[in-house]
Write a protein that holds these residues in place. Structure first.
Motif, PDB file in Angstrom:
ATOM      1  N   GLY A   1       0.654  -1.198   0.134  1.00 31.57           N
ATOM      2  CA  GLY A   1       0.054  -0.047   0.079  1.00 31.57           C
ATOM      3  C   GLY A   1       0.944   1.225   0.070  1.00 31.57           C
ATOM      4  O   GLY A   1       2.259   1.148  -0.076  1.00 31.57           O
ATOM      5  N   LYS A   2       0.449   2.361   0.069  1.00 32.25           N
ATOM      6  CA  LYS A   2       0.973   3.625  -0.117  1.00 32.25           C
ATOM      7  C   LYS A   2       1.835   4.033   1.179  1.00 32.25           C
ATOM      8  O   LYS A   2       2.733   4.468   1.121  1.00 32.25           O
ATOM      9  N   TYR A   3       1.366   3.477   2.250  1.00 36.62           N
ATOM     10  CA  TYR A   3       1.858   3.860   3.573  1.00 36.62           C
ATOM     11  C   TYR A   3       2.436   2.667   4.211  1.00 36.62           C
ATOM     12  O   TYR A   3       2.223   1.807   4.100  1.00 36.62           O
ATOM     13  N   VAL A   4       3.569   3.207   4.949  1.00 35.11           N
ATOM     14  CA  VAL A   4       4.423   2.115   5.781  1.00 35.11           C
ATOM     15  C   VAL A   4       4.358   2.824   7.222  1.00 35.11           C
ATOM     16  O   VAL A   4       4.828   3.914   7.378  1.00 35.11           O
ATOM     17  N   SER A   5       3.771   1.930   8.313  1.00 39.10           N
ATOM     18  CA  SER A   5       3.684   2.464   9.512  1.00 39.10           C
ATOM     19  C   SER A   5       4.625   1.251  10.451  1.00 39.10           C
ATOM     20  O   SER A   5       4.689   0.175  10.174  1.00 39.10           O
ATOM     21  N   LEU A   6       5.146   2.117  11.355  1.00 35.71           N
ATOM     22  CA  LEU A   6       6.269   1.251  12.280  1.00 35.71           C
ATOM     23  C   LEU A   6       5.422   1.533  13.794  1.00 35.71           C
ATOM     24  O   LEU A   6       5.541   2.597  14.164  1.00 35.71           O
ATOM     25  N   ILE A   7       5.229   0.378  14.285  1.00 36.57           N
ATOM     26  CA  ILE A   7       4.629   0.517  15.433  1.00 36.57           C
ATOM     27  C   ILE A   7       5.316  -0.478  16.628  1.00 36.57           C
ATOM     28  O   ILE A   7       5.370  -1.817  16.335  1.00 36.57           O
ATOM     29  N   PRO A   8       5.892   0.013  17.707  1.00 40.63           N
ATOM     30  CA  PRO A   8       6.745  -0.609  18.622  1.00 40.63           C
ATOM     31  C   PRO A   8       5.845  -1.925  19.186  1.00 40.63           C
ATOM     32  O   PRO A   8       4.734  -1.545  19.732  1.00 40.63           O
ATOM     33  N   PHE A   9       6.296  -2.945  19.298  1.00 40.07           N
ATOM     34  CA  PHE A   9       5.514  -4.249  19.755  1.00 40.07           C
ATOM     35  C   PHE A   9       6.089  -4.501  21.240  1.00 40.07           C
ATOM     36  O   PHE A   9       5.526  -4.669  22.203  1.00 40.07           O
ATOM     37  N   SER A  10       7.464  -4.393  21.450  1.00 35.21           N
ATOM     38  CA  SER A  10       8.024  -4.257  22.677  1.00 35.21           C
ATOM     39  C   SER A  10       8.058  -2.977  23.393  1.00 35.21           C
ATOM     40  O   SER A  10       7.614  -1.895  22.730  1.00 35.21           O
TER      41      SER A  10
ATOM     42  N   ILE B   1       9.180   4.135  21.844  1.00 35.08           N
ATOM     43  CA  ILE B   1       8.445   3.410  23.213  1.00 35.08           C
ATOM     44  C   ILE B   1       6.997   2.897  22.762  1.00 35.08           C
ATOM     45  O   ILE B   1       6.475   3.589  21.815  1.00 35.08           O
ATOM     46  N   LYS B   2       6.622   2.019  23.384  1.00 39.15           N
ATOM     47  CA  LYS B   2       5.151   1.582  23.113  1.00 39.15           C
ATOM     48  C   LYS B   2       4.159   2.881  23.506  1.00 39.15           C
ATOM     49  O   LYS B   2       4.415   3.511  24.321  1.00 39.15           O
ATOM     50  N   ALA B   3       3.176   3.070  22.435  1.00 43.23           N
ATOM     51  CA  ALA B   3       2.253   3.976  22.228  1.00 43.23           C
ATOM     52  C   ALA B   3       2.732   5.260  21.644  1.00 43.23           C
ATOM     53  O   ALA B   3       2.105   6.171  21.542  1.00 43.23           O
ATOM     54  N   ASP B   4       4.190   5.342  21.204  1.00 41.15           N
ATOM     55  CA  ASP B   4       4.434   6.257  20.399  1.00 41.15           C
ATOM     56  C   ASP B   4       3.750   6.136  18.878  1.00 41.15           C
ATOM     57  O   ASP B   4       3.680   5.064  18.426  1.00 41.15           O
ATOM     58  N   THR B   5       3.415   7.264  18.344  1.00 41.53           N
ATOM     59  CA  THR B   5       2.920   7.246  17.178  1.00 41.53           C
ATOM     60  C   THR B   5       3.431   7.935  15.988  1.00 41.53           C
ATOM     61  O   THR B   5       3.253   8.042  14.956  1.00 41.53           O
ATOM     62  N   ILE B   6       4.648   8.120  16.156  1.00 44.65           N
ATOM     63  CA  ILE B   6       5.757   8.963  15.200  1.00 44.65           C
ATOM     64  C   ILE B   6       5.774   8.151  14.069  1.00 44.65           C
ATOM     65  O   ILE B   6       6.213   8.734  12.774  1.00 44.65           O
TER      66      ILE B   6
ATOM     67  N   PHE C   1      14.540   1.212   3.606  1.00 46.53           N
ATOM     68  CA  PHE C   1      15.099   0.184   4.349  1.00 46.53           C
ATOM     69  C   PHE C   1      15.207   0.780   6.036  1.00 46.53           C
ATOM     70  O   PHE C   1      15.029   1.743   6.077  1.00 46.53           O
ATOM     71  N   ILE C   2      14.703  -0.368   6.629  1.00 46.06           N
ATOM     72  CA  ILE C   2      14.482  -0.164   8.044  1.00 46.06           C
ATOM     73  C   ILE C   2      15.372  -1.199   8.912  1.00 46.06           C
ATOM     74  O   ILE C   2      15.594  -2.248   8.580  1.00 46.06           O
ATOM     75  N   SER C   3      16.164  -0.630   9.915  1.00 42.57           N
ATOM     76  CA  SER C   3      16.642  -1.243  10.783  1.00 42.57           C
ATOM     77  C   SER C   3      16.698  -0.905  12.274  1.00 42.57           C
ATOM     78  O   SER C   3      16.562   0.059  12.381  1.00 42.57           O
ATOM     79  N   ILE C   4      16.742  -1.757  13.031  1.00 44.65           N
ATOM     80  CA  ILE C   4      16.886  -1.646  14.425  1.00 44.65           C
ATOM     81  C   ILE C   4      17.886  -2.423  15.329  1.00 44.65           C
ATOM     82  O   ILE C   4      18.430  -3.375  14.743  1.00 44.65           O
ATOM     83  N   GLU C   5      18.154  -1.908  16.486  1.00 45.77           N
ATOM     84  CA  GLU C   5      19.094  -2.637  17.179  1.00 45.77           C
ATOM     85  C   GLU C   5      18.540  -3.625  18.254  1.00 45.77           C
ATOM     86  O   GLU C   5      19.095  -4.624  18.392  1.00 45.77           O
ATOM     87  N   THR C   6      17.877  -3.145  19.012  1.00 49.88           N
ATOM     88  CA  THR C   6      16.926  -3.861  19.794  1.00 49.88           C
ATOM     89  C   THR C   6      15.500  -3.799  19.877  1.00 49.88           C
ATOM     90  O   THR C   6      14.957  -2.807  19.604  1.00 49.88           O
ATOM     91  N   GLY C   7      14.986  -4.967  20.438  1.00 48.34           N
ATOM     92  CA  GLY C   7      13.291  -4.879  20.161  1.00 48.34           C
ATOM     93  C   GLY C   7      12.536  -5.342  19.231  1.00 48.34           C
ATOM     94  O   GLY C   7      13.193  -5.963  18.141  1.00 48.34           O
ATOM     95  N   TYR C   8      11.653  -5.257  19.159  1.00 45.11           N
ATOM     96  CA  TYR C   8      10.499  -5.825  18.322  1.00 45.11           C
ATOM     97  C   TYR C   8       9.648  -4.825  17.724  1.00 45.11           C
ATOM     98  O   TYR C   8       8.769  -4.032  18.313  1.00 45.11           O
TER      99      TYR C   8
END
Length: 216
Positions: free
Chosen positions: A154-163, A184-189, A201-208
C-alpha cells in the motif's frame, strides 16, 4: 519443508478474491485451515493439507466431513491458546521458510491483537511471518527489512513498537527518515510514512517492531 511457504486460513474477515490472489502468488504452499476458515477454502474449492480447531463456529457439515481425517486436529474448546495460535505451532513444527496468515483481522479485536503476537512467535523461530488482509500487510522485525517501492502492498508504511522499547531505529529511502532513534510503546511517530526512493530500508538494534504496509 524449510523451502515451503505455509498459508494459514483463520476465521476472521477474508474475501474469496484475496484468498485466491495470495494462494496464486504463494505458489506451491502447504495450506492449514483453521476452524471457520475451512469454510472459506471450501467455498472456492480448495482442500487444505491440514485442518485444526475446536470448530465451535464452523459449519457442522464440514466438521463432520473431516472427522477421521488423519490431517485434521480437533481441539478441546477449553484450552489455553486460540485456534490460530495452535495452527501456528503446528506450522512451526514443519520448519517452513515463511508463514502467511489470512483471516487474522476484522471482527473481534481480542483475536486480532492476539494474532499480532504470533508474528513474534514465528520470528523467534527464525520464520518470516506475515498477516495479510484487504488493506494491510503486517510483519514484525528484530533486525532489518527492505521494501521495494514498486512491490509495496500500500501507499503507507507504519512502524509500531511491539516491545516496550525499540532502539537504534534507522530509516532510509522514506519521506521521514530516522537515525538511531528510539520508540516506546504508544509512540505514534512511526505512523503513515511513505517510501520516496526505489527502496525503503528499516533497521533496528533492539526490540520488536511491527511494520505495516497499508492502503486507504
Amino acid at each position: 519443508m524449510n523451502n515451503k511457504n505455509i498459508v494459514i486460513i483463520s476465521g476472521g474477515v477474508i474475501s474469496d478474491n484475496l484468498l485466491t490472489n495470495v494462494l496464486n502468488s504463494a505458489g506451491n504452499s502447504y495450506i492449514i485451515g483453521v476452524d471457520k476458515g475451512v469454510e472459506v477454502l471450501d467455498r472456492i474449492g480448495i482442500v487444505p493439507d491440514m485442518v485444526i480447531g475446536d470448530f465451535d463456529s464452523a459449519d457442522a457439515v464440514l466438521k463432520e466431513q473431516y472427522k477421521g481425517n488423519p490431517n485434521a486436529i480437533f481441539l478441546n474448546p477449553i484450552k489455553d491458546a486460540t485456534d490460530t495460535h495452535m495452527a501456528v505451532l503446528e506450522a512451526i513444527k514443519l520448519v517452513p521458510k515463511t508463514v502467511t496468515i489470512l483471516g487474522a483481522t476484522g471482527g473481534r479485536l481480542d483475536h486480532m491483537m492476539g494474532n499480532f503476537a504470533l508474528l513474534k512467535l514465528c520470528l523467534e523461530q527464525g520464520i518470516q511471518a506475515t498477516i495479510i488482509d484487504e488493506q494491510n500487510k503486517i510483519t514484525m522485525i528484530d533486525k532489518q527489512m527492505r521494501i521495494n517501492k514498486k512491490d509495496q502492498y500500500g501507499k503507507y508504511v507504519s512502524l509500531i513498537p511491539f516491545s516496550d522499547e525499540v532502539t537504534g531505529i534507522t530509516l532510509t529511502g522514506f519521506s521521514y527518515g530516522l537515525s538511531d532513534a528510539t520508540m516506546i510503546k504508544a509512540d505514534t511517530i512511526g505512523i503513515s510514512n511513505e517510501i520516496r526512493e526505489e527502496e525503503g530500508f528499516i533497521s533496528i538494534e533492539t526490540g520488536y517492531l511491527m511494520v505495516m504496509e497499508t492502503k486507504d
